[in-house]
Design a protein around this motif. Sequence first.
Motif, short mmCIF file in Angstrom:
data_model
loop_
_atom_site.label_atom_id
_atom_site.label_comp_id
_atom_site.label_asym_id
_atom_site.label_seq_id
_atom_site.Cartn_x
_atom_site.Cartn_y
_atom_site.Cartn_z
N LEU A 10 -34.82 -38.69 65.60
CA LEU A 10 -34.70 -37.24 65.35
C LEU A 10 -33.79 -36.93 64.17
CD1 LEU A 10 -34.65 -35.93 69.03
CD2 LEU A 10 -36.48 -35.69 67.36
N PRO A 11 -32.62 -37.60 64.01
CA PRO A 11 -31.80 -37.32 62.83
C PRO A 11 -32.54 -37.62 61.51
CG PRO A 11 -30.50 -38.47 64.47
CD PRO A 11 -31.93 -38.48 64.96
N GLN A 12 -33.33 -38.66 61.50
CA GLN A 12 -34.12 -38.99 60.32
C GLN A 12 -35.09 -37.84 60.02
OE1 GLN A 12 -36.58 -42.44 60.99
NE2 GLN A 12 -36.79 -42.91 58.81
N TRP A 13 -35.80 -37.35 61.03
CA TRP A 13 -36.72 -36.23 60.86
C TRP A 13 -35.99 -34.99 60.36
CZ3 TRP A 13 -40.81 -33.91 59.56
CH2 TRP A 13 -41.07 -32.59 59.94
N GLU A 14 -34.85 -34.68 60.95
CA GLU A 14 -34.09 -33.48 60.55
C GLU A 14 -33.68 -33.54 59.08
OE1 GLU A 14 -31.03 -33.51 63.53
OE2 GLU A 14 -32.47 -32.99 65.12
N THR A 15 -33.28 -34.71 58.61
CA THR A 15 -32.91 -34.90 57.21
C THR A 15 -34.10 -34.69 56.30
OG1 THR A 15 -31.14 -36.43 57.81
CG2 THR A 15 -31.96 -36.55 55.54
N ILE A 16 -35.23 -35.29 56.67
CA ILE A 16 -36.45 -35.17 55.87
C ILE A 16 -36.90 -33.71 55.80
CG2 ILE A 16 -38.91 -35.76 55.84
CD1 ILE A 16 -37.94 -38.51 57.11
N LEU A 17 -36.86 -33.02 56.94
CA LEU A 17 -37.26 -31.62 56.97
C LEU A 17 -36.36 -30.78 56.07
CD1 LEU A 17 -39.26 -29.61 58.21
CD2 LEU A 17 -37.64 -29.30 60.10
N GLN A 18 -35.05 -31.02 56.09
CA GLN A 18 -34.11 -30.31 55.22
C GLN A 18 -34.44 -30.56 53.75
OE1 GLN A 18 -31.35 -28.19 55.53
NE2 GLN A 18 -32.18 -27.88 57.58
N GLN A 19 -34.79 -31.80 53.43
CA GLN A 19 -35.08 -32.16 52.04
C GLN A 19 -36.33 -31.46 51.51
OE1 GLN A 19 -35.17 -36.45 52.34
NE2 GLN A 19 -32.96 -36.62 52.04
N SER A 20 -37.18 -30.97 52.43
CA SER A 20 -38.40 -30.29 51.98
C SER A 20 -38.08 -28.97 51.28
CB SER A 20 -39.35 -30.04 53.16
OG SER A 20 -38.89 -29.00 54.00
N GLU A 22 -36.20 -28.90 48.80
CA GLU A 22 -36.14 -29.33 47.40
C GLU A 22 -37.45 -29.94 46.92
OE1 GLU A 22 -33.38 -28.60 45.71
OE2 GLU A 22 -32.53 -27.79 47.56
N LYS A 23 -38.11 -30.67 47.81
CA LYS A 23 -39.32 -31.40 47.42
C LYS A 23 -40.28 -31.51 48.59
CE LYS A 23 -40.90 -35.76 45.49
NZ LYS A 23 -40.57 -37.16 45.21
N PRO A 24 -41.55 -31.11 48.40
CA PRO A 24 -42.53 -31.22 49.48
C PRO A 24 -42.80 -32.68 49.84
CG PRO A 24 -43.43 -29.99 47.61
CD PRO A 24 -42.12 -30.55 47.19
N PHE A 25 -43.36 -32.89 51.02
CA PHE A 25 -43.72 -34.25 51.43
C PHE A 25 -44.97 -34.21 52.29
CE2 PHE A 25 -40.82 -32.81 54.78
CZ PHE A 25 -41.51 -33.13 55.94
N LEU A 26 -45.59 -35.37 52.44
CA LEU A 26 -46.74 -35.54 53.33
C LEU A 26 -46.29 -36.28 54.58
CD1 LEU A 26 -49.50 -36.72 50.85
CD2 LEU A 26 -49.52 -34.61 52.18
N LEU A 27 -46.84 -35.88 55.73
CA LEU A 27 -46.49 -36.51 57.00
C LEU A 27 -47.76 -36.73 57.81
CD1 LEU A 27 -44.53 -37.30 59.34
CD2 LEU A 27 -44.58 -34.90 59.98
N LEU A 28 -47.96 -37.97 58.24
CA LEU A 28 -49.08 -38.31 59.11
C LEU A 28 -48.57 -38.61 60.51
CD1 LEU A 28 -52.15 -38.98 59.42
CD2 LEU A 28 -51.51 -41.37 58.96
N LYS A 29 -49.09 -37.87 61.49
CA LYS A 29 -48.86 -38.20 62.91
C LYS A 29 -50.01 -39.13 63.30
CE LYS A 29 -47.24 -34.99 65.71
NZ LYS A 29 -47.10 -33.69 66.42
N HIS A 30 -49.66 -40.36 63.68
CA HIS A 30 -50.62 -41.45 63.81
C HIS A 30 -50.57 -42.07 65.20
CE1 HIS A 30 -52.84 -45.05 62.81
NE2 HIS A 30 -51.80 -45.83 62.89
#
Length: 112
Positions: A10-20, A22-30
């Motif tokens: 969850l902390p990893q996800w929260e960091t990535i979401l915050q970074q969005s 500044e910069k968009p990202f792609l996420l695949l739920k697999h």
Amino acid sequence: MTTYTEITTLPQWETILQQSKEKPFLLLKHSTTCPVSAAAYREFTSAETELDMYLVKVIESRSVSNEIGSNLSVQHKSPQLFLVSNEEPVWHTSHWNITETNIIEAIQHHQG
């Protein structure tokens, strides 16, 4: 093959979401047990993009997958692909609609 980072906490996800912000990202739920998801994974990893790419395994990292669904306010499906910008899904699709062509078109559309 495009490289991605697997999200497992969850902390990893929260960091990535915050970074969005500044910069968009792609996420695949697999889903590692689903043939449709395996096909989506191949399309996801074939897409050539400068965006950061992330993957969450919905069975192995269920709490992270659930939090993503909650944060992005999108009903869970698997496989499911998101283009996230400014902490919001600006585009998402699922199942057989996850194609390299659709991914590239979505990125181009949202980058103006």
